[in-house]
Write an enzyme that holds these catalytic residues in place. Structure first.
Site, PDB file in Angstrom:
ATOM      1  N   GLU A 113       0.848  -1.195   0.000  1.00 19.81           N
ATOM      2  CA  GLU A 113       0.000   0.000   0.000  1.00 19.81           C
ATOM      3  C   GLU A 113       0.878   1.238   0.000  1.00 19.81           C
ATOM      4  O   GLU A 113       2.018   1.210   0.489  1.00 19.81           O
ATOM      5  CB  GLU A 113      -0.889   0.017   1.245  1.00 19.81           C
ATOM      6  CG  GLU A 113      -1.754  -1.213   1.400  1.00 19.81           C
ATOM      7  CD  GLU A 113      -2.373  -1.355   2.784  1.00 19.81           C
ATOM      8  OE1 GLU A 113      -3.221  -2.233   2.960  1.00 19.81           O
ATOM      9  OE2 GLU A 113      -1.982  -0.589   3.696  1.00 19.81           O
ATOM     10  N   LYS A 115       2.208   4.622   1.411  1.00 15.95           N
ATOM     11  CA  LYS A 115       2.333   5.141   2.781  1.00 15.95           C
ATOM     12  C   LYS A 115       2.004   6.635   2.747  1.00 15.95           C
ATOM     13  O   LYS A 115       2.827   7.454   2.368  1.00 15.95           O
ATOM     14  CB  LYS A 115       3.743   4.914   3.324  1.00 15.95           C
ATOM     15  CG  LYS A 115       3.908   5.257   4.796  1.00 15.95           C
ATOM     16  CD  LYS A 115       5.316   4.910   5.276  1.00 15.95           C
ATOM     17  CE  LYS A 115       5.458   5.202   6.775  1.00 15.95           C
ATOM     18  NZ  LYS A 115       5.265   6.629   7.091  1.00 15.95           N
ATOM     19  N   ASP A 117       1.343  10.402   3.722  1.00 14.57           N
ATOM     20  CA  ASP A 117       2.010  11.303   4.663  1.00 14.57           C
ATOM     21  C   ASP A 117       0.952  12.171   5.328  1.00 14.57           C
ATOM     22  O   ASP A 117       0.698  13.303   4.918  1.00 14.57           O
ATOM     23  CB  ASP A 117       3.046  12.157   3.928  1.00 14.57           C
ATOM     24  CG  ASP A 117       4.022  12.823   4.878  1.00 14.57           C
ATOM     25  OD1 ASP A 117       4.046  12.427   6.062  1.00 14.57           O
ATOM     26  OD2 ASP A 117       4.754  13.727   4.453  1.00 14.57           O
ATOM     27  N   TYR A 226      -7.499   1.869   5.618  1.00 12.68           N
ATOM     28  CA  TYR A 226      -6.703   0.709   5.209  1.00 12.68           C
ATOM     29  C   TYR A 226      -6.597  -0.409   6.242  1.00 12.68           C
ATOM     30  O   TYR A 226      -5.889  -1.389   6.010  1.00 12.68           O
ATOM     31  CB  TYR A 226      -5.286   1.142   4.820  1.00 12.68           C
ATOM     32  CG  TYR A 226      -4.598   2.022   5.847  1.00 12.68           C
ATOM     33  CD1 TYR A 226      -4.249   1.556   7.106  1.00 12.68           C
ATOM     34  CD2 TYR A 226      -4.300   3.345   5.542  1.00 12.68           C
ATOM     35  CE1 TYR A 226      -3.624   2.363   8.033  1.00 12.68           C
ATOM     36  CE2 TYR A 226      -3.669   4.169   6.458  1.00 12.68           C
ATOM     37  CZ  TYR A 226      -3.328   3.672   7.703  1.00 12.68           C
ATOM     38  OH  TYR A 226      -2.720   4.480   8.619  1.00 12.68           O
ATOM     39  N   LYS A 313      10.712   3.678   3.301  1.00 12.76           N
ATOM     40  CA  LYS A 313      10.657   5.127   3.170  1.00 12.76           C
ATOM     41  C   LYS A 313      11.448   5.579   1.941  1.00 12.76           C
ATOM     42  O   LYS A 313      12.605   5.186   1.753  1.00 12.76           O
ATOM     43  CB  LYS A 313      11.243   5.804   4.424  1.00 12.76           C
ATOM     44  CG  LYS A 313      10.508   5.478   5.715  1.00 12.76           C
ATOM     45  CD  LYS A 313       9.157   6.170   5.785  1.00 12.76           C
ATOM     46  CE  LYS A 313       9.254   7.643   6.071  1.00 12.76           C
ATOM     47  NZ  LYS A 313       9.373   7.962   7.480  1.00 12.76           N
ATOM     48  N   CYS A 407      10.432  48.619  -0.682  1.00 16.12           N
ATOM     49  CA  CYS A 407       9.465  47.799  -1.407  1.00 16.12           C
ATOM     50  C   CYS A 407       9.876  47.712  -2.872  1.00 16.12           C
ATOM     51  O   CYS A 407      10.140  48.736  -3.500  1.00 16.12           O
ATOM     52  CB  CYS A 407       8.064  48.405  -1.282  1.00 16.12           C
ATOM     53  SG  CYS A 407       6.803  47.534  -2.252  1.00 16.12           S
ATOM     54  N   CYS A 410       6.652  49.771  -4.893  1.00 14.38           N
ATOM     55  CA  CYS A 410       6.344  51.192  -4.686  1.00 14.38           C
ATOM     56  C   CYS A 410       7.508  51.988  -4.109  1.00 14.38           C
ATOM     57  O   CYS A 410       7.448  53.220  -4.025  1.00 14.38           O
ATOM     58  CB  CYS A 410       5.107  51.354  -3.803  1.00 14.38           C
ATOM     59  SG  CYS A 410       5.379  50.873  -2.074  1.00 14.38           S
ATOM     60  N   CYS A 425       5.832  46.101   3.709  1.00 17.32           N
ATOM     61  CA  CYS A 425       5.683  47.422   3.100  1.00 17.32           C
ATOM     62  C   CYS A 425       4.491  48.088   3.775  1.00 17.32           C
ATOM     63  O   CYS A 425       3.364  47.585   3.672  1.00 17.32           O
ATOM     64  CB  CYS A 425       5.438  47.297   1.597  1.00 17.32           C
ATOM     65  SG  CYS A 425       4.983  48.876   0.831  1.00 17.32           S
ATOM     66  N   CYS A 431       0.439  50.886  -2.499  1.00 12.87           N
ATOM     67  CA  CYS A 431       1.287  49.856  -3.111  1.00 12.87           C
ATOM     68  C   CYS A 431       0.417  48.971  -4.009  1.00 12.87           C
ATOM     69  O   CYS A 431      -0.455  48.254  -3.508  1.00 12.87           O
ATOM     70  CB  CYS A 431       1.965  49.029  -2.020  1.00 12.87           C
ATOM     71  SG  CYS A 431       3.140  47.818  -2.640  1.00 12.87           S
TER      72      CYS A 431
END
Length: 671
Positions: A113, A115, A117, A226, A313, A407, A410, A425, A431
């Site tokens: 199956e 695995k 995460d 599962y 893994k 920035c 701007c 900013c 902006c």
């Protein structure tokens, strides 16, 4: 309409709407527009109204979530949730296979199956209904998160009728988040000035720990099952049980496989080591299990892991490439995020050209210089990340990357607040990227939900000079003739847009407040603030201390809100929006007094209580003539204190000799 006909139509609409909800919220891949979805939802609601005997609490017409869990109850697992032993190379898998063969001979099969995460979850069903959902915890006992799990669309609350399931059983699986949903929600967190999650697993885990299930429902989670557990299993093999639970209505991964031997297992691993990047969710390996339950029993367990199962893994992919430049993105709240532009390189099945650098601290940690050779990894990260620099390939005289001081759009000098990693900013009203993204947020589905004003339309109207402030949205009707001269703006689309704008004026105060895009003020915070202060004027007049007195409002949120509300430009803009008809006042519920036992008495509620929420205690006080204050002062009669109360409040109450009582003492005053 006859009952049988209505029942059939309700079933069709329910299944269709649930699938559309799944496509939209979980997969982030909608297959229907909002108008058509709403039409179908109204059609279903009308049928349920005409035939109340057919209504179902799990119907899409019913509100999802809404319950607040004061604390998670610890539940002992009936069958311990053990971890699996991990392997990282082919030889360790061959060694595992040899151990099984030594004990069992050659007559056995494996089930392999993916695995996932995510977050391990145990679900208990009684008489076909979901009774309890518990996290893995320490393997022996975990947290009862049933209320939150009920919001996950793919976990059935009631099993398919006619399925041959036992009266009581437990099924285990993995709760996870799809990558597209993770990206969308994480970007919203970043724009709100909140800390981003590193990967979907952390986001799923953090979501499951939330105490407000309405907030959980807004974060799309998914689940694969599962593992089936019961006292007397009618099945002889794990593979047989997987096919059975699928027929009962559970979502089982289609990628599991029954293998005759270790050679097929290794082929499966090789395939998914490359193909995993084409999935919509993360996997970090595969799980290998002996198929026969009798053989599993014979192999048994060590002190920590089963001898009949093991996980393999995958290694996180890492490549080396060259840093070509560093660009900077400006978000809705003004947060400036650095992004590395890389020499294109193939990583995890895709060509990578950019990698996140998170903030100025990360650039310093990496000691990043111009033209550096860098190691880039994907692993559990959705966005590729620079892990480290190869100093041996650094060009002589290369200059260190210096973070911007102004920035990039701007030119305003950037600011960085004490204790925060990001630079901002402050020119929020001047902006361009901040203005555009704030408007896009304001008209979005979760805020004002204005039809006909999508991201591209907002961008176009800003570029053409029609939109500079949020209030300009509500003046677009005065430019109808000018809009008709523009490409893609037909009479019908303009009429729909203007109708959507007008309809948005009916949105409640909390939606407006969230839509303003104030840093740290998300949907939940907006609801809490509106419930407490009721009106815009009360909120504007509140001090930082009074703001932090509101449930779940910390110093950082309070400072941000106070700064926003005190700004002259913001105050003027709020007055315009109010004059244009937007709602800046909460719907006030009439309080029917149960008694006058607390008349003339003032209270503040602080901390967490075992039996009642703060809102429930507040309602008790107000229904008996008492008044809730927003801050501790000499005028306060009682501080109702629960667990985890802030030390500053406690200190101030003691200093002013304010009586501190428990919720039980409050109830005695009412009895």
């Amino acid at each position: 309409m006859a009952t049988n006909q209505a029942k059939h139509l309700i079933e069709i609409l329910t299944a269709e709407l649930k699938q559309h909800n799944y496509n939209y919220y979980v997969l982030a891949q909608p297959t229907i527009n909002d108008f058509d979805f709403d039409h179908k939802l109204k059609q279903l609601a009308e049928l349920e109204k005409q035939h109340p005997e057919l209504s179902d609490p799990d119907s899409p017409t019913q509100k999802v979530g809404g319950e607040v869990t004061k604390e998670f109850k610890t539940v002992r697992h009936r069958w311990p949730m053990l971890s699996l032993g991990n392997t990282y190379n082919e030889q360790e898998l061959l060694d595992f296979d040899q151990r099984v063969r030594k004990a069992m001979g050659d007559n056995f099969e494996y089930v392999v199956e993916l695995k996932f995460d995510g977050l391990s979850m145990s679900l208990t069903y009684e008489q076909g209904k979901l009774a309890r959902a518990v996290t893995r915890g320490n393997g022996v006992e975990g947290d009862d998160v049933t209320t939150n799990v009920r919001t996950i669309h793919t976990i059935p609350k009631k099993l398919l009728p006619g399925s041959n399931y036992p009266d009581l059983f437990e099924i285990r699986g993995e709760v996870f988040m799809h990558r597209k949903a993770f990206e969308r929600l994480n970007n919203e967190r970043i724009e709100a000035g909140e800390v981003a999650y590193a990967n979907p697993r952390n986001f799923a885990s953090g979501t499951m720990k939330l105490q407000d299930s309405a907030e959980v429902a807004r974060r799309p989670l998914d689940c694969f099952l599962y593992g089936l557990y019961m006292d007397k299993s009618p099945f002889k093999t794990h593979w047989e049980s997987l096919q059975a639970v699928k027929s009962w209505g559970f979502q089982v991964s289609e990628h599991s496989k029954l293998c005759a031997g270790i050679t097929e297992v290794l082929e499966f691993i090789k395939y998914w080591d490359e193909e995993r990047f084409n999935l919509s969710f993360d996997i970090d390996g595969i799980v290998l299990k002996v198929n026969s339950y009798a053989q599993q029993d014979e192999l048994g367990f060590t002190a920590k892991v089963p001898r009949w199962a093991i996980s393999y893994k995958f290694k996180a992919e890492r490549v080396e490439t060259v840093l070509q430049s560093v660009a900077y993105n400006v978000g809705r709240t003004g947060a400036v995020t650095p992004v590395a532009n890389l020499k294109p390189v193939l990583l995890a099945g895709t060509t990578v050209k950019r990698a996140t650098l998170h903030n100025a601290n990360e650039i310093l940690r990496l000691d990043l210089h111009e033209g550096d050779s860098v190691y880039v990894e994907k692993g559990g990260e959705i966005i590729p990340k620079i892990i480290s620099v190869n100093p041996d390939k650094r060009v002589a005289g290369a200059q260190p990357i210096a973070y911007l001081t102004n920035c990039p759009v701007c030119g305003t000098a950037l600011e960085r607040k004490e204790g925060e990693a990001a630079f901002y900013c402050p020119n929020d009203e001047g902006c361009p990227p901040q203005i555009v993204s704030r408007m896009q947020h304001f008209v979005g589905r979760r805020a004002m939900d204005i039809d006909g004003l999508g991201d591209e339309t907002i961008e176009t109207l800003y570029q053409k000079g029609f939109l500079k402030h949020l209030s300009d949205i509500y003046e677009l009707h005065t430019h109808a003739n000018e809009l008709k001269q523009m490409d893609r703006f037909g009479e019908r689309s303009i009429a729909n847009m203007l109708a959507g704008i007008e309809k948005s004026k009916e949105k409640p105060f909390e939606k407006v407040l969230f839509g303003l895009g104030i840093r740290y003020v998300g949907e939940t915070v907006a609801r809490k603030l509106v419930a407490h202060f009721k009106t815009l004027e009360n909120m504007q007049a509140a001090t930082v201390e009074e703001l932090t007195a509101v449930e779940e409002i910390g110093e950082r949120i309070a400072q941000s809100l106070a700064e926003y509300m005190s700004g002259e430009v913001h105050r003027a803009e709020l007055q315009k929006l109010k004059a244009q008809g937007l709602q800046f006042k909460a719907e006030i519920k009439e309080i029917t007094l149960a008694s006058d036992k607390l008349e003339g008495k003032t209270f503040i509620i602080s901390g967490v209580f075992e039996k009642y929420s703060r809102d429930e205690l507040k309602e008790m006080i107000e229904q008996n003539g008492g008044k809730i204050l927003s801050s501790i002062s000499a005028k306060l009669n009682y501080l109702v204190a629960g667990d985890n109360m802030g030390p500053a409040k406690l200190e101030k109450a003691n200093k002013l000799n304010v009586p501190i009582i428990t919720d039980e003492e409050l109830l005695k005053m009412l009895s």
